[in-house]
Structures are given as structure tokens and as C-alpha cells.
Design an enzyme around this catalytic site. Sequence first.
Site, PDB file in Angstrom:
ATOM      1  N   HIS A 118       0.710  -1.175   0.163  1.00  0.00           N
ATOM      2  CA  HIS A 118       0.095   0.026  -0.209  1.00  0.00           C
ATOM      3  C   HIS A 118       0.884   1.132  -0.030  1.00  0.00           C
ATOM      4  O   HIS A 118       2.041   0.937   0.262  1.00  0.00           O
ATOM      5  CB  HIS A 118      -0.998  -0.148   1.253  1.00  0.00           C
ATOM      6  CG  HIS A 118      -0.106  -0.161   2.681  1.00  0.00           C
ATOM      7  ND1 HIS A 118      -0.214  -1.034   3.375  1.00  0.00           N
ATOM      8  CD2 HIS A 118       0.513   1.115   3.311  1.00  0.00           C
ATOM      9  CE1 HIS A 118       0.520  -0.727   4.490  1.00  0.00           C
ATOM     10  NE2 HIS A 118       0.987   0.341   4.249  1.00  0.00           N
TER      11      HIS A 118
HETATM   12  C1  T46 Z   1       2.979   0.865   6.898  1.00  0.00           C
HETATM   13  C2  T46 Z   1       3.886  -0.474   6.996  1.00  0.00           C
HETATM   14  C3  T46 Z   1       5.459  -0.155   7.187  1.00  0.00           C
HETATM   15  C4  T46 Z   1      -4.149  -0.475  13.914  1.00  0.00           C
HETATM   16  O1  T46 Z   1      -5.100  -0.938  13.994  1.00  0.00           O
HETATM   17  N1  T46 Z   1      -3.400   0.614  13.937  1.00  0.00           N
HETATM   18  C5  T46 Z   1      -2.118   0.676  13.400  1.00  0.00           C
HETATM   19  O2  T46 Z   1      -1.507   1.693  13.845  1.00  0.00           O
HETATM   20  C6  T46 Z   1      -1.691   0.195  12.475  1.00  0.00           C
HETATM   21  C7  T46 Z   1      -0.331   0.335  11.774  1.00  0.00           C
HETATM   22  C8  T46 Z   1      -2.302  -1.210  12.031  1.00  0.00           C
HETATM   23  N2  T46 Z   1      -3.412  -1.315  12.449  1.00  0.00           N
HETATM   24  C9  T46 Z   1      -4.405  -2.567  12.204  1.00  0.00           C
HETATM   25  C10 T46 Z   1      -4.880  -2.389  10.706  1.00  0.00           C
HETATM   26  C11 T46 Z   1      -5.063  -3.888  10.501  1.00  0.00           C
HETATM   27  O3  T46 Z   1      -6.047  -4.651  10.830  1.00  0.00           O
HETATM   28  O4  T46 Z   1      -3.377  -3.721  12.316  1.00  0.00           O
HETATM   29  C12 T46 Z   1      -3.775  -4.652  10.995  1.00  0.00           C
HETATM   30  C13 T46 Z   1      -2.523  -4.945  10.304  1.00  0.00           C
HETATM   31  O5  T46 Z   1      -2.250  -3.563   9.575  1.00  0.00           O
HETATM   32  P1  T46 Z   1      -1.792  -3.563   8.113  1.00  0.00           P
HETATM   33  O6  T46 Z   1      -2.158  -4.754   7.344  1.00  0.00           O
HETATM   34  O7  T46 Z   1      -1.825  -2.252   7.589  1.00  0.00           O
HETATM   35  O8  T46 Z   1      -0.162  -3.956   8.333  1.00  0.00           O
HETATM   36  P2  T46 Z   1       1.014  -3.730   7.322  1.00  0.00           P
HETATM   37  O9  T46 Z   1       2.305  -4.394   8.111  1.00  0.00           O
HETATM   38  O10 T46 Z   1       0.718  -4.292   6.070  1.00  0.00           O
HETATM   39  O11 T46 Z   1       1.485  -2.391   7.333  1.00  0.00           O
HETATM   40  C14 T46 Z   1       1.900  -1.392   8.308  1.00  0.00           C
HETATM   41  C15 T46 Z   1       1.399  -0.148   8.391  1.00  0.00           C
HETATM   42  O12 T46 Z   1      -0.311  -0.311   8.311  1.00  0.00           O
HETATM   43  C16 T46 Z   1       1.669   0.790   7.268  1.00  0.00           C
HETATM   44  O13 T46 Z   1       1.221   2.132   7.572  1.00  0.00           O
HETATM   45  O14 T46 Z   1       3.360   1.588   6.242  1.00  0.00           O
HETATM   46  O15 T46 Z   1       3.335  -1.314   8.240  1.00  0.00           O
END
Ligand code: T46
Length: 142
Positions: free
Chosen positions: A54
Site C-alpha cells: 500500500h
Molecule cells: C505501513 C507499514 C510499514 C491498527 O489498528 N493501528 C495501526 O496503527 C496499524 C499500523 C495497523 N492497525 C491494524 C490495521 C490492520 O487490521 O492492524 C492490522 C494490520 O495492519 P496492516 O495490514 O496495514 O499492516 P502492514 O504491516 O501491511 O502495514 C503496516 C502499516 O499499516 C503501514 O502504515 O506503512 O506497516
Amino acid sequence: MMASRLIELNVHGDDRGKLIAIEGGGNGDSSIPFDIKRVYYIYDTLPDTVRGMHAHRSLQQLLVCVSGDCVVMCDDGLIRTEYSLNCPGKALYISGLVWREMRKFSKGTVLMVLASDYYNEADYIRDYSTFIKAVKHDTRLG
Ligand code: T46
């Protein structure tokens, strides 16, 4: 403005071990170009996991592998760059419209992320063609 670049953090080491301090804004020790509003960390990842996939509309972030290592691919819509985060003194700064993918997590990796803003799903672009359209729109305005 969209950007990704490595930042070498200042390591304080002596015979007791090592310490790194990161300060938001200002001119302090290993200061970074934004005020820190949120910290999260990613761990217990499997080696063939790909995370990210993303971009953010305006968020700034600093990524540090405080333990283990991983590879972060940053795509600004024109150029793809791969960064190897393989020591706690090496940080990756990402600002604005950059598509990111994290992969090749070694066992026991802890990826810590400092962010300039609170969690906001509206700031995410999770579809690659929407990301490319946003980059083109941004470039036209800039
Ligand atoms: C990024 C990369 C480096 C939350 O509730 N609060 C938060 O602050 C974050 C970061 C995530 N979440 C929840 C949202 C999803 O349900 O945690 C779950 C996993 O998040 P996501 O699929 O977005 O995780 P990554 O590892 O793909 O991405 C993350 C960050 O979301 C993003 O901002 O730049 O790490």
C-alpha cells in the site's frame, strides 16, 4: 513530496552495550523530520510473508529493524528501490506517496515503525492502479 531514504542513527556504545535514541523534529540526537504521534511494531512474521502492499497519502514514517532483518521495497511510481534493514542503527524514512512492500523477514525480526500521525485508514491507498493515478495527479500539481 514523495521520498524514501536511509538515515544512519547515532549509536551510543560502550562496554555495557549499545543505545540509540530517536527524537522527533528538532535538532536532537538522531532527530527525524517529523513529530512522532504513533509507534507500532511488527513481529512473529513468517519468512515468506509479504506485508505492506500500500501507499500513504500524507503519512511520514521511520522504519527500523530493532532485531533481525527484512527488505523493504519502495516504489515512487517511477523508480523501485530495495532497502535492506539489517541493523538497529539503520532507519528507512518514507514520506508521502510511496508504495511499500516488506518481505524476507528473518526469524525473530521486530520491525519498529514511528509515524507522524494517528492510524487513519483513509490515508491508505491499497490498490496499485489508484496509487499510480494519485502519483500522476500529484506530479501535475507539483
Ligand atoms: C505501513 C507499514 C510499514 C491498527 O489498528 N493501528 C495501526 O496503527 C496499524 C499500523 C495497523 N492497525 C491494524 C490495521 C490492520 O487490521 O492492524 C492490522 C494490520 O495492519 P496492516 O495490514 O496495514 O499492516 P502492514 O504491516 O501491511 O502495514 C503496516 C502499516 O499499516 C503501514 O502504515 O506503512 O506497516
